[in-house]
Design a protein around this motif. Structure first.
Motif, PDB file in Angstrom:
ATOM      1  N   ALA A 276       0.834  -1.211   0.000  1.00  0.00           N
ATOM      2  CA  ALA A 276       0.000   0.000   0.000  1.00  0.00           C
ATOM      3  C   ALA A 276       0.869   1.262   0.000  1.00  0.00           C
ATOM      4  O   ALA A 276       0.564   2.247  -0.681  1.00  0.00           O
ATOM      5  N   HIS A 277       1.960   1.231   0.757  1.00  0.00           N
ATOM      6  CA  HIS A 277       2.876   2.368   0.895  1.00  0.00           C
ATOM      7  C   HIS A 277       3.670   2.589  -0.407  1.00  0.00           C
ATOM      8  O   HIS A 277       3.759   3.708  -0.900  1.00  0.00           O
ATOM      9  N   GLU A 278       4.208   1.514  -0.966  1.00  0.00           N
ATOM     10  CA  GLU A 278       4.988   1.660  -2.212  1.00  0.00           C
ATOM     11  C   GLU A 278       4.085   2.137  -3.346  1.00  0.00           C
ATOM     12  O   GLU A 278       4.502   2.935  -4.178  1.00  0.00           O
TER      13      GLU A 278
ATOM     14  N   VAL B 217      17.166  10.660   0.974  1.00  0.00           N
ATOM     15  CA  VAL B 217      16.091   9.711   0.653  1.00  0.00           C
ATOM     16  C   VAL B 217      15.854   8.786   1.846  1.00  0.00           C
ATOM     17  O   VAL B 217      16.799   8.310   2.470  1.00  0.00           O
ATOM     18  N   ASN B 218      14.590   8.561   2.159  1.00  0.00           N
ATOM     19  CA  ASN B 218      14.193   7.684   3.267  1.00  0.00           C
ATOM     20  C   ASN B 218      14.613   8.180   4.651  1.00  0.00           C
ATOM     21  O   ASN B 218      14.636   7.420   5.615  1.00  0.00           O
ATOM     22  N   GLN B 219      14.984   9.468   4.759  1.00  0.00           N
ATOM     23  CA  GLN B 219      15.266  10.070   6.065  1.00  0.00           C
ATOM     24  C   GLN B 219      14.185  11.105   6.367  1.00  0.00           C
ATOM     25  O   GLN B 219      14.375  11.980   7.196  1.00  0.00           O
TER      26      GLN B 219
ATOM     27  N   PRO C 207       5.222  11.545  -1.479  1.00  0.00           N
ATOM     28  CA  PRO C 207       6.450  11.484  -0.682  1.00  0.00           C
ATOM     29  C   PRO C 207       6.133  10.990   0.732  1.00  0.00           C
ATOM     30  O   PRO C 207       4.963  10.895   1.116  1.00  0.00           O
ATOM     31  N   HIS C 208       7.165  10.696   1.509  1.00  0.00           N
ATOM     32  CA  HIS C 208       6.948  10.367   2.925  1.00  0.00           C
ATOM     33  C   HIS C 208       6.390  11.589   3.639  1.00  0.00           C
ATOM     34  O   HIS C 208       6.668  12.722   3.252  1.00  0.00           O
ATOM     35  N   ASN C 209       5.649  11.348   4.688  1.00  0.00           N
ATOM     36  CA  ASN C 209       5.231  12.459   5.551  1.00  0.00           C
ATOM     37  C   ASN C 209       4.672  11.937   6.873  1.00  0.00           C
ATOM     38  O   ASN C 209       4.340  10.764   7.012  1.00  0.00           O
TER      39      ASN C 209
HETATM   40 ZN    ZN Z   1       8.616   4.837   1.518  1.00  0.00          ZN
END
Ligand code: ZN
Length: 408
Positions: free
Chosen positions: A206-208, A322-324, A216-218
């Motif tokens: 679901a996330h990907e 990325v990913n931080q 984006p992440h949040n």
């Molecule tokens: Zn992600």
């Protein structure tokens, strides 16, 4: 004209299924139960391309079409309900259905052995073959968004009980997830080994997919997290199905201008005015911007041109790589204020006591990210470092000249 006839045909097929409230007969009882409270979603102009990709020495996991159809339709409902809850209407990503109600999942057999499509680097050769396949079957390309699912490796490291080996990440508008024997919605929320494993991989799925649909992440604000749980685009991939997991207003704002979320009418009018989705190269116009602390809030005001559909603001701690960025607290402005001359303005009030996970509020450099989305869905990001401890309350935090980068 041809395009809109096609939209109508696709839309009618999808509508007929929803309107009848018919969950396909061959779905298992648990899937029927979970889909029983389905909402009727708005029509889509475009559908997500769903690909099942196997190496030349592998076979698809048993019953993948039914299992993945159930999982995808449940996820379509989840996104649609979250969009509606956030005030964006009953819009979700489009899925092309077959006559029996299964999702049309395109099976592509790779030219190489499965180990040539490994996590980290395997997306390259895989995407090359997938794109070549779509070039040879242009009518099957339903949009610019593709979800690729590969079966888990079976070797000393990975198997159906510990799936892995394959790419599992978003990569632009393409995203990757995996399949294994127990990847089945009947395990959703169950306090069993299979239930926990399902949350890990379905939450990830679901996330990907969210990344593959421009997200984006949040993180949410403290009050939102208290009320609604964990944002899917934060660490919601670890909670989905087990504990409350939600889409932030900022995520939904982006989805509302994502190609596979829009209705035929909206797609037609957007494309007539602004061109095909994701083709704007020119940076959007920023007429003015102001950022300062007023009392217990950070206040951002930004004036932009008419080509802008929406603006999000993200506050985050270093590092910014990325990913931080899972902790980046997101805000959106809806709707944008409009001037008579067509210029638009967005206001953000970001209360400091709502910025839970951020350590640098008391001092040290932080980053304000301003994400600007144009009408045909392209995103540009302007990143501004600042340090609150060096900034008297009420004074302008210098933003410098806007530097916009295309992408997240
Ligand atoms: Zn992600």
């Amino acid at each position: 004209m041809q395009k809109s006839t096609l939209y109508t045909m696709i839309a009618t097929a999808a509508f007929a299924l929803n309107a009848a409230g018919a969950v396909p007969e061959h779905f298992q009882p648990r899937a029927k139960e979970l889909l029983a409270d389905s909402i009727e979603l708005e029509e889509n102009a475009y559908d997500l391309n769903v690909v099942y990709f196997v190496g030349n020495d592998m076979e698809p996991t048993a019953d993948y079409e039914r299992r993945l159809s159930e999982l995808l339709l449940y996820l379509q409902q989840y996104y649609g309900k979250e969009m509606a809850r956030n005030g964006y209407g009953k819009h979700s990503f489009g899925l092309q259905l077959k006559e029996n109600g299964n999702v049309n999942i395109i099976l592509i057999r790779g030219k190489l052995a499965h180990k040539d499509y490994k996590y980290g680097t395997g997306h390259g050769p895989c995407l090359q073959e997938v794109n070549a396949w779509f070039d040879a079957h242009p009518g099957s390309r339903r949009s610019k968004h593709t979800f690729i699912i590969m079966p888990t490796w079976q070797d000393e490291g990975y198997n159906d009980k510990n799936p892995g080996g394959v790419p599992f990440y978003g990569y632009g508008r393409d995203c990757f997830a995996l399949d294994y024997t127990d990847f089945d919605i009947k395990h959703l929320g169950q306090p069993t080994k299979e239930g926990k494993l399902l949350t890990k991989w379905y939450g990830g799925f679901a996330h990907e997919l969210g990344h593959g649909m421009n997200l984006p992440h949040n993180n949410g604000t403290i009050s939102m997290n208290k009320e609604l749980g964990t944002p899917l685009m934060g660490s919601g991939n670890y909670t989905f199905g087990l504990r409350p997991t939600y889409l932030t207003p900022a995520s939904c704002a982006i989805l509302s201008h994502t190609q596979i979320f829009v209705t035929p009418e909206k797609a037609e009018s957007v494309e007539a005015q602004y061109g095909p989705y994701y083709t704007q190269e020119k940076e959007p116009t920023i007429h003015s911007a102001s950022f300062k602390q007023e009392g217990d809030e950070l206040v951002l005001r930004i004036k932009v041109g008419r080509e802008v559909a929406g603006i999000n603001a993200y506050l985050q701690d270093p590092p910014y790589a990325v990913n931080q960025d899972y902790e980046a607290v997101a805000f959106t402005c809806k709707p944008l204020g409009k001037y008579k001359d067509g210029k638009q303005v967005a206001f953000f009030n970001m209360p400091l006591n709502e910025l839970g996970g951020l350590n640098h509020l008391k001092g040290g450099e932080m980053e304000l990210g301003i994400l600007i989305q144009t009408k045909e869905g392209t995103r540009f990001r302007w990143k501004i470092p600042f340090d609150l401890s060096k900034q008297p309350v009420g004074s302008e935090i210098p933003l410098g000249k806007p530097v916009l980068h295309k992408g997240y």
